[in-house]
Scaffold this motif. Structure first.
Motif, PDB file in Angstrom:
ATOM      1  N   THR A  32       0.851  -1.185   0.000  1.00  0.00           N
ATOM      2  CA  THR A  32       0.000   0.000   0.000  1.00  0.00           C
ATOM      3  C   THR A  32       0.889   1.239   0.000  1.00  0.00           C
ATOM      4  O   THR A  32       2.030   1.200   0.457  1.00  0.00           O
ATOM      5  N   ASP A  80      -4.804   4.267   1.913  1.00  0.00           N
ATOM      6  CA  ASP A  80      -5.788   3.173   1.899  1.00  0.00           C
ATOM      7  C   ASP A  80      -6.510   3.017   3.225  1.00  0.00           C
ATOM      8  O   ASP A  80      -7.483   2.259   3.308  1.00  0.00           O
ATOM      9  N   GLU A  87     -15.759   3.008   3.959  1.00  0.00           N
ATOM     10  CA  GLU A  87     -14.730   3.492   3.034  1.00  0.00           C
ATOM     11  C   GLU A  87     -13.492   2.614   3.083  1.00  0.00           C
ATOM     12  O   GLU A  87     -12.922   2.266   2.047  1.00  0.00           O
ATOM     13  N   THR A  90     -14.209  -0.732   1.404  1.00  0.00           N
ATOM     14  CA  THR A  90     -14.222  -0.601  -0.055  1.00  0.00           C
ATOM     15  C   THR A  90     -12.809  -0.527  -0.609  1.00  0.00           C
ATOM     16  O   THR A  90     -12.492  -1.142  -1.633  1.00  0.00           O
ATOM     17  N   ARG A  91     -11.926   0.211   0.092  1.00  0.00           N
ATOM     18  CA  ARG A  91     -10.540   0.318  -0.381  1.00  0.00           C
ATOM     19  C   ARG A  91      -9.836  -1.033  -0.313  1.00  0.00           C
ATOM     20  O   ARG A  91      -9.018  -1.348  -1.175  1.00  0.00           O
ATOM     21  N   TYR A  92     -10.124  -1.820   0.717  1.00  0.00           N
ATOM     22  CA  TYR A  92      -9.532  -3.161   0.792  1.00  0.00           C
ATOM     23  C   TYR A  92      -9.999  -4.006  -0.390  1.00  0.00           C
ATOM     24  O   TYR A  92      -9.194  -4.681  -1.037  1.00  0.00           O
ATOM     25  N   ARG A  94     -11.160  -3.065  -3.291  1.00  0.00           N
ATOM     26  CA  ARG A  94     -10.691  -2.538  -4.571  1.00  0.00           C
ATOM     27  C   ARG A  94      -9.178  -2.422  -4.635  1.00  0.00           C
ATOM     28  O   ARG A  94      -8.623  -2.112  -5.699  1.00  0.00           O
ATOM     29  N   GLY A  95      -8.517  -2.645  -3.496  1.00  0.00           N
ATOM     30  CA  GLY A  95      -7.076  -2.504  -3.429  1.00  0.00           C
ATOM     31  C   GLY A  95      -6.364  -3.822  -3.191  1.00  0.00           C
ATOM     32  O   GLY A  95      -6.307  -4.686  -4.066  1.00  0.00           O
TER      33      GLY A  95
END
Length: 265
Positions: A32, A80, A87, A90-92, A94-95
């Motif tokens: 990250t 991230d 939020e 979602t970042r996890y 999509r990341g």
């Protein structure tokens, strides 16, 4: 054939072996806070669509294999790790969670040449490979609980399948760091070699795999993965279908003729 364009990693293809080198030593190859997530996923997809690749080797440039998550961003609640529960979740998704899905779908053998510390998500990344070769300088740690978080990248799924529930449970809940020798005893790594021999050993193993008939190699990797989640009878039916495919491939007859010719010598 064009190699994919990467931002924070280097990619070389030689004799059917693709070598992906994480190239953010300034961040100890953190996943990250860098472009390494995108780079790894890009290469995983490229491998599956490139018939010239039979093996993927992953390693790190500099002192670390990967330090996992960027702890500075965690401390600042940035990158991230910013935002509310939804939020961050979602970042996890999509990341970093794209990595286990991408590597689990890779059709060729994946070898992790662990050159230095593989910590947190970096440890989990190594465990997503099929085989791990470690330098004597390598260290491994499932350190999430030390930071008050859980293995959010799927690490708890991979490690217990690799070394069993009890050993994985102890390493995860203690958060302790193990050296390369203990990692081999636990079954995390296949071999431990001196640092200057690491990449050569990983690539020699990769070359041995890459010398196998390429289509049968990919089908065999698929079978090894499918066997982990399939009942025996269903698995044997799939084996029969895959075997029918293999018997009708030119590479099968070529391999048989090579063996017969060798026996006549």
């Amino acid at each position: 054939m064009n190699l994919p364009q990467l931002s924070d990693a280097l990619l070389v293809l030689d004799q059917r072996v693709a070598t992906l080198t994480f190239n953010r030593d300034d961040l100890r190859n953190a996943l990250t806070g860098s472009a390494l997530i995108d780079d790894i996923c890009t290469v995983a997809d490229w491998v599956n669509h490139c018939d010239e690749v039979s093996v993927l080797v992953m390693t790190g440039a500099g002192s670390a294999f990967s330090s996992g998550g960027n702890v500075k961003d965690m401390a600042e609640r940035g990158g991230d790790f910013a935002g509310d529960v939804a939020e961050v979740a979602t970042r996890y998704r999509r990341g970093i969670q794209r990595i286990p899905l991408a590597l689990q779908a890779v059709e060729v053998p994946v070898i992790a040449a662990v050159n230095g510390p593989a910590i947190g998500a970096g440890f989990d990344l190594a465990n997503m490979a099929d085989i791990r070769i470690a330098s004597t300088k390598a260290k491994f740690g499932e350190t999430f609980l030390n930071l008050g978080i859980i293995p959010g990248d799927g690490g708890a799924w991979f490690m217990q399948r690799l070394i069993g529930y009890q050993q994985a449970f102890e390493l995860t809940l203690s958060g302790r760091i193990v050296d390369a020798t203990e990692a081999r005893t636990l079954g995390i790594v296949l071999e431990v070699v001196e640092p200057d021999q690491l990449l050569a050993r990983a690539q020699a193993l990769a070359a041995r795999f890459a010398a196998q008939p390429p289509k049968a190699l990919r089908l065999t990797k698929r079978l090894m993965k499918i066997a982990q989640r399939t009942e025996l009878k269903d698995f044997l039916d799939l084996c029969a279908a895959f075997q029918g495919m293999c018997h009708n491939e030119p590479e099968h007859l070529e391999a048989v003729n090579r063996m017969l010719a060798a026996q006549k010598r």
